[in-house]
Design a protein around this motif. Structure first.
Motif: not given
Length: 377
Positions: A263-282
């Motif tokens: 299921y992999s695209p050419t681009a690098k996939v970064v998966l975020f778990l349990n990261c709230g609204d995502g702002i800080e983690a991204m």
């Protein structure tokens, strides 16, 4: 090399009346194009692309070694990764694939009654003198089979009277195709025909269960959730175990999806778990990896992540997968393909809870991702 032709078919023009194993097809173009594809299955060893309710399949006769070899060749798929056999009816399953007088194990009866046709694959023993190509099973003593609910898939298999071995119709390791255009993108020139029945409803592959084991096992989550299996299978499925283990390089597997990167695209996939609204983690990931402003980043968000505008426009492309599990399942592969084909370098994806449809979603995302960031750790 083939000149790959896309054949339009109207899913609404194909009906299977209750108690009948052959379809009623009301549109002449649809009937003609299904017959072209069915003839290809019967008279040649060339695989074809066709829609199912889960994803598009790459189908060839499950009874012919050369047909199965050509499936593996078109996909560039490892030969030790077994295939699922698709049938148009239980009558066809018994007549074409099972030994005479063989009875399907009782543990499957309620599941078949409640969930077939549909995105459920079951494991059955390979009988003595089985007509199924050993290339389908990777020389193992069980085979995986399902009865799809998609009218075009069922009609194709019924009109050809050919049990069809069919993995997803994509180049190996790529995201599974949910549109005919995805199939054409990956397999143009490698197959003669693609039946174009529009977008797939489910968007993820079928659920695979093994009722021959004790306790019964879920080998791959998919279109039906673990809760669906427990609810529809009866008491014997109350203690079903989900096999989360990924098989080793030299380990035999009984079903697709347990081995190799998927299921992999050419681009690098970064998966975020349990990261709230995502702002800080991204933001932290972007900073710690020294991503330049010229880096093209796509965000696939669902339930909790906020708009990319909150990241000072560091996100180039944003897609909303939806908030319900069925929506995320339906949109996931198409979104991965879309942003990848737009030339992004990195794809950020918001993970979901592993309940209901989330179990299958996270199964696919964990295989697609090169990096997983868990905010709870």
């Amino acid at each position: 090399m083939f000149e790959t032709k896309i054949l339009k078919v109207d899913v609404n023009a194909v009906m299977f009346k209750k108690g009948e194993d052959m379809p009623t097809i009301t549109d002449e173009e649809t009937l003609a194009n299904i017959k072209i594809a069915a003839k290809e299955l019967k008279d040649t060893n060339n695989p074809i692309g066709f829609p199912t309710e889960t994803v598009y399949g790459l189908g060839g006769s499950a009874l012919q070694d050369d047909s199965v070899k050509n499936i593996y060749k078109a996909k560039n798929r490892p030969a030790d990764n077994p295939l699922i056999v698709h049938v148009s009816s239980i009558e066809q399953l018994k007549r074409k694939l099972l030994p005479q007088d063989y009875e399907i194990p009782p543990i499957y009866h309620q599941l078949i009654e409640n969930l077939w046709p549909g995105p459920l694959t079951i494991l059955l023993p390979v009988g003595e003198d089985s007509p199924i190509s050993t290339l389908v099973t990777a020389n193992q003593d069980t085979f995986a089979v399902r009865l799809p609910s998609h009218p075009i898939a069922r009609a194709l298999i019924a009109l050809s009277d050919t049990p069809v071995a069919a993995p997803s119709a994509n180049a190996s390791t790529r995201p599974s195709p949910t549109l005919a255009s995805h199939v054409y993108h990956d397999l143009q020139g490698k197959i003669p025909y693609i039946l174009d029945g529009g977008a797939c409803d489910v968007g993820l592959e079928s659920t695979v269960v093994d009722g021959l084991s004790n306790p019964p096992l879920m080998l791959r989550p998919g279109g039906y959730s673990l809760e669906d299996i427990r609810k529809n299978g009866g008491d014997q499925w109350s203690n079903i175990v989900h096999v989360k283990k990924v098989a080793g390089k030299n380990e035999a597997v009984r079903t697709p999806g347990m081995k190799y990167r998927h299921y992999s695209p050419t681009a690098k996939v970064v998966l975020f778990l349990n990261c709230g609204d995502g702002i800080e983690a991204m933001g932290k990931y972007i900073k710690s990896n020294n991503l330049e402003p010229t880096t093209k980043i796509a965000l696939l968000k669902s339930k909790s992540f906020v708009s990319a505008k909150e990241l000072n426009n560091l996100i180039t492309i944003e897609r909303d997968l939806g908030t319900k599990g069925t929506e995320i399942s339906h949109n996931l592969f198409a979104a991965l393909r879309e942003v990848d084909e737009m030339g992004v370098d990195v794809i950020f994806v918001e993970g979901v809870d592993e309940t209901e449809e989330g179990l299958a979603i996270m199964n696919r995302l964990s295989k697609a991702a090169l990096i997983t960031i868990d905010g709870s750790v």
